[in-house]
Scaffold this motif. Structure first.
Motif, PDB file in Angstrom:
ATOM      1  N   ALA A   1       0.802  -1.220   0.000  1.00 15.79           N
ATOM      2  CA  ALA A   1       0.000   0.000   0.000  1.00 15.79           C
ATOM      3  C   ALA A   1       0.836   1.273   0.000  1.00 15.79           C
ATOM      4  O   ALA A   1       0.299   2.370  -0.212  1.00 15.79           O
ATOM      5  CB  ALA A   1      -0.924   0.006   1.218  1.00 15.79           C
TER       6      ALA A   1
ATOM      7  N   LEU B   1       0.524   3.849  -2.887  1.00 17.46           N
ATOM      8  CA  LEU B   1      -0.786   4.489  -2.952  1.00 17.46           C
ATOM      9  C   LEU B   1      -0.929   5.570  -1.878  1.00 17.46           C
ATOM     10  O   LEU B   1      -1.435   6.658  -2.130  1.00 17.46           O
ATOM     11  CB  LEU B   1      -1.885   3.437  -2.782  1.00 17.46           C
ATOM     12  N   GLU B   2      -0.475   5.246  -0.652  1.00 14.27           N
ATOM     13  CA  GLU B   2      -0.564   6.222   0.429  1.00 14.27           C
ATOM     14  C   GLU B   2       0.330   7.429   0.155  1.00 14.27           C
ATOM     15  O   GLU B   2      -0.056   8.577   0.426  1.00 14.27           O
ATOM     16  CB  GLU B   2      -0.190   5.575   1.759  1.00 14.27           C
TER      17      GLU B   2
ATOM     18  N   GLY C   1       0.876   8.629  -2.615  1.00 17.52           N
ATOM     19  CA  GLY C   1       0.185   9.410  -3.631  1.00 17.52           C
ATOM     20  C   GLY C   1      -1.064  10.102  -3.126  1.00 17.52           C
ATOM     21  O   GLY C   1      -1.761  10.749  -3.906  1.00 17.52           O
ATOM     22  N   GLY C   2      -1.385   9.936  -1.838  1.00 20.10           N
ATOM     23  CA  GLY C   2      -2.503  10.661  -1.247  1.00 20.10           C
ATOM     24  C   GLY C   2      -3.744   9.848  -0.969  1.00 20.10           C
ATOM     25  O   GLY C   2      -4.730  10.384  -0.458  1.00 20.10           O
ATOM     26  N   MET C   3      -3.750   8.551  -1.254  1.00 23.18           N
ATOM     27  CA  MET C   3      -4.919   7.721  -0.976  1.00 23.18           C
ATOM     28  C   MET C   3      -5.022   7.448   0.516  1.00 23.18           C
ATOM     29  O   MET C   3      -4.009   7.331   1.204  1.00 23.18           O
ATOM     30  CB  MET C   3      -4.830   6.394  -1.759  1.00 23.18           C
ATOM     31  N   THR C   4      -6.222   7.349   1.025  1.00 24.78           N
ATOM     32  CA  THR C   4      -6.418   7.065   2.442  1.00 24.78           C
ATOM     33  C   THR C   4      -5.895   5.668   2.780  1.00 24.78           C
ATOM     34  O   THR C   4      -5.846   4.784   1.915  1.00 24.78           O
ATOM     35  CB  THR C   4      -7.895   7.142   2.825  1.00 24.78           C
TER      36      THR C   4
ATOM     37  N   LYS D   1      -7.343   3.375   4.539  1.00 25.42           N
ATOM     38  CA  LYS D   1      -8.373   2.355   4.372  1.00 25.42           C
ATOM     39  C   LYS D   1      -8.472   1.889   2.924  1.00 25.42           C
ATOM     40  O   LYS D   1      -8.485   0.687   2.629  1.00 25.42           O
ATOM     41  CB  LYS D   1      -9.719   2.906   4.851  1.00 25.42           C
ATOM     42  N   LYS D   2      -8.531   2.851   1.983  1.00 26.18           N
ATOM     43  CA  LYS D   2      -8.650   2.489   0.565  1.00 26.18           C
ATOM     44  C   LYS D   2      -7.381   1.825   0.045  1.00 26.18           C
ATOM     45  O   LYS D   2      -7.435   0.863  -0.729  1.00 26.18           O
ATOM     46  CB  LYS D   2      -8.973   3.733  -0.262  1.00 26.18           C
ATOM     47  N   SER D   3      -6.222   2.350   0.464  1.00 26.98           N
ATOM     48  CA  SER D   3      -4.964   1.786  -0.030  1.00 26.98           C
ATOM     49  C   SER D   3      -4.758   0.367   0.477  1.00 26.98           C
ATOM     50  O   SER D   3      -4.280  -0.495  -0.259  1.00 26.98           O
ATOM     51  CB  SER D   3      -3.789   2.676   0.366  1.00 26.98           C
TER      52      SER D   3
ATOM     53  N   ALA E   1      -6.997  -1.968  -1.552  1.00 30.35           N
ATOM     54  CA  ALA E   1      -6.400  -2.214  -2.870  1.00 30.35           C
ATOM     55  C   ALA E   1      -5.201  -3.150  -2.762  1.00 30.35           C
ATOM     56  O   ALA E   1      -4.991  -4.019  -3.617  1.00 30.35           O
ATOM     57  CB  ALA E   1      -5.988  -0.892  -3.515  1.00 30.35           C
TER      58      ALA E   1
END
Length: 358
Positions: free
Chosen positions: A102, A105-106, A108-111, A113-115, A118
């Protein structure tokens, strides 16, 4: 995860110099969307430099690089839509597996929970479902490599880059993981550029192979193209370690050549050959080795060395073709040195080398 992330790659007359040394004189190469192309060659051939230029870790001295139709030649690595799987895995040892996957993704700004959701999906894709809370040290080498692949895939890049991804694994595990990578690439349809020096690995995973030597592209083709129709002596020797021997073209008609190979007359694809001397690629498994009898067909020879390797016997044989290497997978008892033999030639694995090719 989406299964639509793929992009075309173009190198347009790319040149790379390191000081006064020219590593890549002029590289032009097109890679289609959804294609797995392997850059193959000996150490120092330019394959890793090519991959690093595509990743944005090296800048070309001249020429253009395009990804998905966009000119990325001067873009930094973090602005290119690519992900890279490194030889060393490059996992963070203090993070769990899911945190490693993750991370990009994190960043890059993703939360979180979402990262993490994924990341769990990506781990399931590579067969590691349920292992997200382990640390990298608690995984095998093959599992760690799959984590590295998942970390790259979760970003859904246009192009996945793999730099000698299996070199830290033992032989059996390499076979297993390369099969997994190929199956995953075909299932998801992503574009991949794969660097290796291992010919067998390249043959196993690739749609096409780009063989490089001294910064130049020697031949581009499917695994079958390169193995069965090498464009030069270098390709013949490098892909599958063929014997390159002298022969004589007797006649040419309708793109077929009658060839005298060690006293045996064969009909082979002419490949623009002319009547006269020619070089021939002779694969080690294109011959059946048998003891000489009253039947005098085949190429005559004498066993110089023999080695029993379990499922096959390897020979070096002296004869009119010089000393050649042959593999016999039909016998489990090596013939002793000095034994007179005959070599029955199989057309598959024998090819004329185009005139002037080295």
């Amino acid at each position: 995860m989406s299964n639509s992330f793929h992009g075309a790659v173009e190198f347009r007359n790319v040149r790379k110099e390191f000081g006064k040394f020219t590593a890549i004189p002029a590289l032009s190469l097109d890679i289609k969307p959804g294609e797995l192309v392997t850059l193959l060659g000996p150490s120092g051939c330019g394959k890793t430099t090519t991959l690093r230029m595509l990743a944005g870790l090296e800048s070309p001295t001249a020429g253009q690089i395009l990804i998905g139709g966009q000119d990325v030649t001067r873009l930094p690595a973090d602005r290119r839509d690519v992900s890279m799987v490194f030889q060393s895995y490059a996992l963070f040892p203090h993070m769990t597996v899911v945190q490693n996957v993750a991370y990009g993704l994190e960043a890059g700004g993703m939360t979180a929970k979402k990262s993490h959701a994924a990341a769990e999906d990506a781990l399931a894709l590579v067969g590691l479902k349920g292992l997200g809370q382990r640390l990298p040290a608690e995984l095998s080498g093959g599992q760690q490599q799959r984590v590295a692949v998942a970390r790259a895939l979760v970003l859904e890049p246009q192009v996945l880059l793999l730099d000698e991804p299996l070199s830290n694994l033992d032989a059996r595990l390499r076979r297993h993981v390369r099969t997994e990578i190929r199956e995953l690439q075909q299932r998801l349809g992503f574009t991949a550029v794969y660097v290796t020096h291992d010919q067998e690995e390249a043959l196993a995973v690739s749609d096409r192979i780009v063989v490089m030597k001294d910064g130049h592209v020697e031949q581009i083709g499917t695994p079958r193209d390169l193995y069965e129709a090498p464009a030069s002596e270098f390709i013949a020797d490098f892909i599958g370690e063929a014997n390159v021997v002298d022969a004589q073209v007797i006649s040419v008609k309708d793109d077929q050549a009658e060839v005298d190979l060690g006293g045996v007359i064969l009909s082979l694809p002419a490949r623009d050959a002319k009547i006269g001397p020619v070089r021939v690629s002779l694969r080690a498994n294109a011959m059946r080795v048998r003891q000489s009898t009253e039947n005098t067909s085949g190429v005559a020879g004498v066993i110089a060395t023999s080695a029993y390797l379990g499922d096959h016997v390897e020979y070096e044989i002296d004869g009119p073709l010089g000393r050649i290497f042959a593999v016999d997978d039909e016998s489990d008892t090596p013939l002793p040195e000095g034994t007179a033999v005959r070599l029955d030639l199989r057309l598959r694995g024998i090819a004329l080398i185009p005139a002037g090719a080295k």
